[in-house]
Design a protein around this motif. Structure first.
Motif, mmCIF file in Angstrom:
data_model
loop_
_atom_site.group_PDB
_atom_site.id
_atom_site.type_symbol
_atom_site.label_atom_id
_atom_site.label_comp_id
_atom_site.label_asym_id
_atom_site.label_seq_id
_atom_site.Cartn_x
_atom_site.Cartn_y
_atom_site.Cartn_z
ATOM 1 N N TRP A 87 11.330 33.188 9.370
ATOM 2 C CA TRP A 87 10.095 32.982 10.110
ATOM 3 C C TRP A 87 8.909 33.730 9.493
ATOM 4 O O TRP A 87 7.769 33.480 9.849
ATOM 5 C CB TRP A 87 10.292 33.484 11.553
ATOM 6 C CG TRP A 87 11.139 32.610 12.415
ATOM 7 C CD1 TRP A 87 10.690 31.757 13.385
ATOM 8 C CD2 TRP A 87 12.577 32.495 12.427
ATOM 9 N NE1 TRP A 87 11.750 31.120 13.980
ATOM 10 C CE2 TRP A 87 12.918 31.557 13.424
ATOM 11 C CE3 TRP A 87 13.607 33.081 11.692
ATOM 12 C CZ2 TRP A 87 14.230 31.192 13.708
ATOM 13 C CZ3 TRP A 87 14.926 32.717 11.963
ATOM 14 C CH2 TRP A 87 15.227 31.789 12.949
ATOM 15 N N SER A 88 9.203 34.687 8.592
ATOM 16 C CA SER A 88 8.173 35.630 8.154
ATOM 17 C C SER A 88 6.892 34.966 7.673
ATOM 18 O O SER A 88 5.790 35.354 8.080
ATOM 19 C CB SER A 88 8.712 36.503 7.019
ATOM 20 O OG SER A 88 9.785 37.271 7.478
ATOM 21 N N LYS A 89 7.039 33.990 6.790
ATOM 22 C CA LYS A 89 5.848 33.402 6.167
ATOM 23 C C LYS A 89 5.339 32.226 6.988
ATOM 24 O O LYS A 89 4.143 32.134 7.275
ATOM 25 C CB LYS A 89 6.167 32.964 4.734
ATOM 26 C CG LYS A 89 7.024 33.931 3.938
ATOM 27 C CD LYS A 89 6.281 35.139 3.407
ATOM 28 C CE LYS A 89 7.259 36.125 2.784
ATOM 29 N NZ LYS A 89 6.659 37.239 2.124
ATOM 30 N N TRP A 120 8.357 41.038 12.560
ATOM 31 C CA TRP A 120 9.355 40.823 13.608
ATOM 32 C C TRP A 120 10.775 40.978 13.061
ATOM 33 O O TRP A 120 11.725 41.100 13.817
ATOM 34 C CB TRP A 120 9.220 39.401 14.181
ATOM 35 C CG TRP A 120 7.956 39.135 14.907
ATOM 36 C CD1 TRP A 120 6.711 38.963 14.370
ATOM 37 C CD2 TRP A 120 7.803 38.964 16.318
ATOM 38 N NE1 TRP A 120 5.798 38.690 15.355
ATOM 39 C CE2 TRP A 120 6.447 38.685 16.567
ATOM 40 C CE3 TRP A 120 8.691 39.001 17.395
ATOM 41 C CZ2 TRP A 120 5.950 38.468 17.849
ATOM 42 C CZ3 TRP A 120 8.202 38.778 18.666
ATOM 43 C CH2 TRP A 120 6.842 38.521 18.884
ATOM 44 N N ARG A 121 10.878 40.931 11.735
ATOM 45 C CA ARG A 121 12.161 40.991 11.023
ATOM 46 C C ARG A 121 13.137 39.939 11.557
ATOM 47 O O ARG A 121 14.107 40.229 12.255
ATOM 48 C CB ARG A 121 12.790 42.407 11.089
ATOM 49 C CG ARG A 121 11.892 43.504 10.599
ATOM 50 C CD ARG A 121 11.145 43.191 9.309
ATOM 51 N NE ARG A 121 12.007 42.951 8.160
ATOM 52 C CZ ARG A 121 11.764 41.984 7.256
ATOM 53 N NH1 ARG A 121 10.703 41.188 7.364
ATOM 54 N NH2 ARG A 121 12.576 41.833 6.244
ATOM 55 N N LEU A 122 12.831 38.720 11.175
ATOM 56 C CA LEU A 122 13.637 37.597 11.653
ATOM 57 C C LEU A 122 13.789 36.562 10.536
ATOM 58 O O LEU A 122 12.800 36.028 10.038
ATOM 59 C CB LEU A 122 12.934 36.969 12.871
ATOM 60 C CG LEU A 122 13.693 35.899 13.628
ATOM 61 C CD1 LEU A 122 14.947 36.474 14.282
ATOM 62 C CD2 LEU A 122 12.802 35.283 14.717
ATOM 63 N N SER A 139 19.838 29.737 -2.531
ATOM 64 C CA SER A 139 18.524 29.105 -2.637
ATOM 65 C C SER A 139 17.568 29.767 -1.653
ATOM 66 O O SER A 139 17.728 29.654 -0.442
ATOM 67 C CB SER A 139 18.643 27.603 -2.353
ATOM 68 O OG SER A 139 17.389 26.992 -2.565
ATOM 69 N N ASP A 140 16.579 30.451 -2.209
ATOM 70 C CA ASP A 140 15.593 31.167 -1.394
ATOM 71 C C ASP A 140 14.435 30.212 -1.127
ATOM 72 O O ASP A 140 13.616 29.943 -1.997
ATOM 73 C CB ASP A 140 15.135 32.410 -2.172
ATOM 74 C CG ASP A 140 14.111 33.238 -1.410
ATOM 75 O OD1 ASP A 140 13.506 32.721 -0.454
ATOM 76 O OD2 ASP A 140 13.914 34.413 -1.799
ATOM 77 N N GLU A 141 14.399 29.686 0.108
ATOM 78 C CA GLU A 141 13.402 28.676 0.464
ATOM 79 C C GLU A 141 12.443 29.200 1.522
ATOM 80 O O GLU A 141 11.954 28.464 2.376
ATOM 81 C CB GLU A 141 14.129 27.392 0.900
ATOM 82 C CG GLU A 141 15.060 26.887 -0.204
ATOM 83 C CD GLU A 141 15.717 25.527 0.058
ATOM 84 O OE1 GLU A 141 15.338 24.846 1.048
ATOM 85 O OE2 GLU A 141 16.608 25.158 -0.732
ATOM 86 N N ALA A 180 7.876 29.362 -5.273
ATOM 87 C CA ALA A 180 8.260 30.651 -5.825
ATOM 88 C C ALA A 180 7.224 31.758 -5.638
ATOM 89 O O ALA A 180 6.020 31.532 -5.684
ATOM 90 C CB ALA A 180 8.537 30.493 -7.319
ATOM 91 N N ASN A 181 7.743 32.934 -5.456
ATOM 92 C CA ASN A 181 7.016 34.184 -5.578
ATOM 93 C C ASN A 181 7.430 34.748 -6.939
ATOM 94 O O ASN A 181 8.635 34.793 -7.208
ATOM 95 C CB ASN A 181 7.460 35.125 -4.449
ATOM 96 C CG ASN A 181 6.784 36.470 -4.480
ATOM 97 O OD1 ASN A 181 5.868 36.700 -5.267
ATOM 98 N ND2 ASN A 181 7.232 37.371 -3.620
ATOM 99 N N PRO A 182 6.561 35.189 -7.839
ATOM 100 C CA PRO A 182 5.117 35.399 -7.671
ATOM 101 C C PRO A 182 4.241 34.267 -8.194
ATOM 102 O O PRO A 182 3.027 34.381 -8.153
ATOM 103 C CB PRO A 182 4.893 36.618 -8.580
ATOM 104 C CG PRO A 182 5.820 36.387 -9.740
ATOM 105 C CD PRO A 182 7.043 35.748 -9.119
#
Ligand code: PLP
Length: 392
Positions: free
Chosen positions: A236-238, A245-247, A203-205, A174-176
């Motif tokens: 791909w961001s993290k 790259w916004r992907l 589900s944000d994974e 999780a963030n934060p």
């Protein structure tokens, strides 16, 4: 005076960007600012991925692509999921999107309207609540508690579901908070969801490959019984240090896939082609730089947690994932946002106040360790001196 729709009175944003802007402004004015407010890896995208993006442009991949993404990338996503999680997914249900955020935007648009309840983690990524409010749905915070090591509680989550609940947003790691919800808790949640077949799950994974201490991330993809109502957010961001790259990618149930595709056609047509080819190189190429990055985050995690616990009136649990520490600063006597702001203005250290992540964020600050160990040590020293001076 132009009259825009009322929904825009309710839309929020991410304060982390405002902190970043202020930190940049102070730095440009000559101040030495250490940025621990940032939510992106401080590493370069691995070279072989950059080269694949450049090659794609040279090879002439500069036109539109199909809205859900190029097929070899969607197939690469399915193969990667199978390799990592041992789960089969249909590449035909994978949507390539311009960043993980777009999946939450679409999913919340699909289920949010006046009269609907949407459950989301608090503290949590601020865009969940912002978009829920935008749609006119009722935002129902699921408390994420320090005494539960910042995991979500299946029992508490299930107790908040009503006949009006349409969507449940989950985020682990999780963030934060850096909290990771253990498998048993997720098993319990999924078992309980059988009683609520009308509830879709987002589900944000996005931090799924960033866990520590040998703890395995438990993906919601592991539960075939909810696959017909699961929207999976990843990207791909993290993992590959590719925020710019916004992907991203999402997996949709068959009933929803075409709605997502139509939203993309209406909004952005497709993700830029070069990024998509770079995404294939990321998934199919060597993974060692990505693993090294996580190992480096793990080392810094030790420095940051020990350093925060040594500060006067600050306590910090050991985060199990992502690259954030989430110390409890309530004993300092400061309101969290005022403390974050004073640390930036007076001590030159950018962090984010917990209330920027939800109502339950009071008493906490988010400290990102996406910065060098040397800078983290300098920032901790400054924070210690600042707190000691204020307490004197
Ligand atoms: N989900 C969470 C929990 C995040 O922290 C972030 C970015 O900070 C995102 C999604 C969005 O990622 P992206 O930059 O790929 O849109």
């Amino acid at each position: 005076m132009l009259k825009t729709v009322a929904a825009f009175d309710r839309i929020g944003e991410e304060n982390a960007f405002a902190v970043l802007a202020r930190a940049t402004e102070l730095a440009q004015a000559g101040r030495d600012i250490i940025n621990l407010g940032i939510g992106q890896p401080d590493f370069r995208t691995p070279d072989h991925i950059v080269e694949a993006g450049i090659k794609a442009l040279r090879d002439g991949h500069h036109g539109y692509t199909p809205a859900p993404g190029i097929l070899p990338l969607r197939e690469a996503v399915a193969a990667d999921v199978h390799r990592r999680l041992g789960v089969e997914i249909d590449p035909g249900l994978v949507m390539v999107v311009p960043g993980g955020k777009v999946t939450m935007f679409m999913a919340i648009l699909m289920f949010g309207e006046p009269g609907a309840d949407i459950l989301y983690p608090d503290p949590g990524f601020p865009i969940y609540r912002s978009m829920i409010e935008f749609t006119g749905a009722r935002p129902v915070p699921v408390p994420i508690r320090e005494d539960n090591d910042f995991a979500f509680s299946a029992e508490e989550t299930l107790s908040l579901i009503t006949p009006d609940t349409r969507l449940l947003v989950l985020n682990s790691p999780a963030n934060p908070t850096g909290g990771v919800t253990p498998k048993d808790e997720i098993d319990k949640l999924v078992a309980g969801l059988a009683r609520h077949p009308q509830v879709a799950v987002l589900s944000d994974e996005i931090y799924g490959q960033m866990t520590f201490d040998g703890l395995e991330h438990r993906s919601l993809l592991a539960y075939p019984e909810i696959r017909d109502r699961l929207i999976l957010l990843d990207g791909w961001s993290k993992t590959y240090a590719m925020t710019g790259w916004r992907l991203g990618w999402s997996l949709w149930p068959p009933q929803l896939f075409d709605l997502a595709r139509k939203l993309s056609v209406n909004a952005y047509s497709c993700v830029n082609a070069a990024s998509q080819w770079a995404g294939i190189a990321a998934l199919e190429g060597p993974q060692d730089q990505s693993r090294d990055m996580v190992a480096e985050f793990d080392r810094r995690r030790g420095v940051v947690v020990d350093g925060l616990n040594a500060l006067p009136d600050v306590t910090c649990r050991v985060p199990k994932g992502a690259f954030y520490a989430y110390p409890n600063v309530s004993a300092t006597g400061w309101k969290a946002k005022a403390l974050a702001s004073a640390l930036l203005e007076e001590a030159g250290v950018a962090v984010i106040g917990g209330p920027d992540f939800g109502i339950l964020g009071e008493g906490y600050i988010r400290v990102s360790y996406a910065n060098s160990t040397e800078n983290i040590r300098r920032a901790l020293q400054r924070m210690g001196e600042f707190l000691a001076a204020k307490a004197a």
